[in-house]
Design a protein around this motif. Structure first.
Motif, PDB file in Angstrom:
ATOM      1  N   ALA B  47      77.511  45.101  52.122  1.00 52.13           N
ATOM      2  CA  ALA B  47      77.420  45.288  53.566  1.00 52.13           C
ATOM      3  C   ALA B  47      75.976  45.336  54.050  1.00 52.13           C
ATOM      4  N   SER B 251      73.797  50.694  55.754  1.00 49.69           N
ATOM      5  CA  SER B 251      74.418  49.383  55.515  1.00 49.69           C
ATOM      6  C   SER B 251      75.732  49.250  56.258  1.00 49.69           C
ATOM      7  N   LEU B 252      76.543  50.313  56.209  1.00 45.34           N
ATOM      8  CA  LEU B 252      77.884  50.200  56.786  1.00 45.34           C
ATOM      9  C   LEU B 252      77.850  50.246  58.304  1.00 45.34           C
ATOM     10  N   ARG B 254      75.352  49.287  60.370  1.00 50.06           N
ATOM     11  CA  ARG B 254      74.651  48.248  61.104  1.00 50.06           C
ATOM     12  C   ARG B 254      75.472  47.001  61.268  1.00 50.06           C
TER      13      ARG B 254
END
Lengths: 228, 254
Positions: B47, B251-252, B254
């Protein structure tokens, strides 16, 4: 003849449930359908159908989704292909919660394959709606099953939401993975918000097509082969 | 490789969640630790977008799958992975920098994307290949996950390789009958998906019968032959994984 077949299948299922359920479970089950708690066997079937649906989904999405227009076309192709699988699944189990568990697991996997949390959230909402529709048809009505499947199909749109919500950031992220050209082309599609209304409609309609196709295949093959 | 895969092998001895061939060394980690590490690493690898701090974090974490495969004693997998990952990281930027041709840039993007997905897939493979069904269920019970989630999940992992093997067999049979290509997509669906579903339903019934015989549906509390618990290596793995948590969130989100 069809009627008789279904009745005997029901009897079979009922005996099966008595055999496999925990004693306390029967009391908790609601009164809508007899033996309406998910049995162990149903849970295993959910796992199997989720696996098949996912493998087939990946097999279709990977070659198609690599091209910008294909990514958009997935909203039409996906629901049609998995219609056969999910319609068999619905007809085979007919218990509350089955669709929700399937789409929840699907969403979890999507979350960790980079489709973002929206796929999971929207998947849960549409699957709940689909459960209610199935319930309204007492898990027997073919028409409502098709509608329920089409409703659940709207979850596919969840995969696109990131393009709008995260805006430029997401474009950059995809550009890092797939190249700028791909990201810019796709971002162009999603610049206009009405595309989402169109996508929801496309998913729903191709879900209906997939459901009808699935039911036709079910009549032609699965029922005749006696696997339900 | 193909010959060693057993088609739809039922009643296998309890090896990994994935039916695994050959010998491999045990990893001294609790399944819950492995799950945590896998979720953190593949979350960040797949991700994450590779910008900012992630530009450093991702290549570092890319070493983790290779490390686990070395620990498993599967050196060739680790070596192949290292080569492919390095190639997927180095080649696409060069192509994009040097070339203006659209198709080439697109192809480079696809290679780059595969490189990004690879570590995550290998982590997932590591998890399902080194965790037995029994360990998985024991861990899930300790995590208080409801049965309606753990059973479909374990069956699903058990079924991925079976689906692929069955699909290959059906594809071969259809090719012999001359049903291939994309000339008629509906026929493709009908002649491949329908037999696949038929065999899945049959295999599923057999699997359910065998599991029920072994007391899966029993109302009594399940006992476990395998022991799971946290030890020294788990603490190290958890500490390292926890260090990476902020980047997972980045990561998750954005």
């Amino acid at each position: 003849m069809e009627h008789v077949g279904r009745e005997s299948a029901d009897r079979e299922r009922a005996t099966e449930d008595r055999g496999t359920q925990a004693p306390g479970a029967a009391k908790k089950g609601s009164s809508i359908v007899k033996g309406s708690m998910l049995s162990m066997k149903d849970l295993m079937n959910i796992g199997i159908f989720t696996a098949v649906n996912m493998v087939v989904g990946i097999a279709v999405a990977v070659p198609v989704g690599l091209f910008p227009i294909g990514l958009l076309a997935m909203s039409a192709i996906g629901p049609i292909v998995s219609g056969i699988i999910v319609m068999l699944f619905i007809t085979k189990i007919k218990k509350p919660g089955m669709l929700f568990i399937m789409f929840f697991i699907n969403g979890l996997v999507l979350l960790f394959t980079g489709m973002g949390a929206y796929a999971l959230l929207i998947g849960c909402v549409t699957a709940l709606a689909a459960e209610l529709i199935l319930r309204a048809g007492r898990y027997e009505s073919v028409k409502l099953s098709v509608v329920a499947y089409a409703t659940a199909s709207i979850a596919v749109v969840g995969n696109y939401v990131q393009w709008a919500v995260s805006g430029q950031d997401y474009v950059e992220k995809v550009a890092a993975g797939y190249g700028r050209e791909f990201a810019q082309t796709v971002a162009g599609y999603f610049a206009d918000p009405t595309i989402y209304a169109v996508l929801v409609a496309v998913c729903f309609v191709s879900g209906l097509v997939g459901g009808v196709l699935g039911h036709a295949v079910f009549k032609k093959h699965f029922e005749r082969a006696g696997i339900v | 490789m193909r010959a060693s895969r057993q088609p739809a092998a039922m009643g296998e001895a309890a090896v990994g969640l994935l039916v695994e061939r050959g010998e491999q060394r045990e990893i001294p980690l609790d399944p819950r630790t492995k799950l945590f590490v896998v979720l953190v690493v593949s979350g960040i690898m797949i991700a994450g977008d590779g910008r900012g701090a992630l530009a450093v974090v991702q290549p570092v974490l890319a070493v983790v799958p290779a490390l686990f495969f070395v620990l498993m004693g599967r050196f060739s997998v680790a070596a192949k992975y290292a080569c492919v990952y390095a190639a997927a990281k180095i080649i696409p930027p060069l192509v994009i920098a040097c070339s203006e041709v659209g198709a080439l840039v697109m192809a480079a993007g696809i290679v780059g994307a595969l490189g990004r997905l690879l570590p995550g897939f290998l982590m997932g493979y590591f998890l399902v290949a080194t965790t037995t069904v029994s360990e998985f269920i024991a861990a899930a019970e300790r995590l208080r996950l409801p049965r309606c989630l753990t059973i479909p999940l374990s069956v699903m992992f058990r079924f991925f390789p079976t689906v692929v093997v069955e699909y290959r067999a059906i594809s071969d049979a259809m090719r012999m009958r001359g049903i291939e290509g994309l000339k008629s997509p509906v026929a493709m669906l009908e002649y491949r998906l329908v037999p696949l579903l038929m065999s899945m339903v049959v295999i599923g019934n057999e699997l359910a019968a065998s599991a029920l015989c072994r007391g899966l549906g029993s109302p009594r509390r399940r006992t476990n032959a395998c022991e799971i618990g946290f030890h020294g290596p788990d603490a190290v793995a958890f500490a390292l994984g926890a260090l990476c948590l902020p980047w997972l969130v980045v990561s998750l989100m954005r």
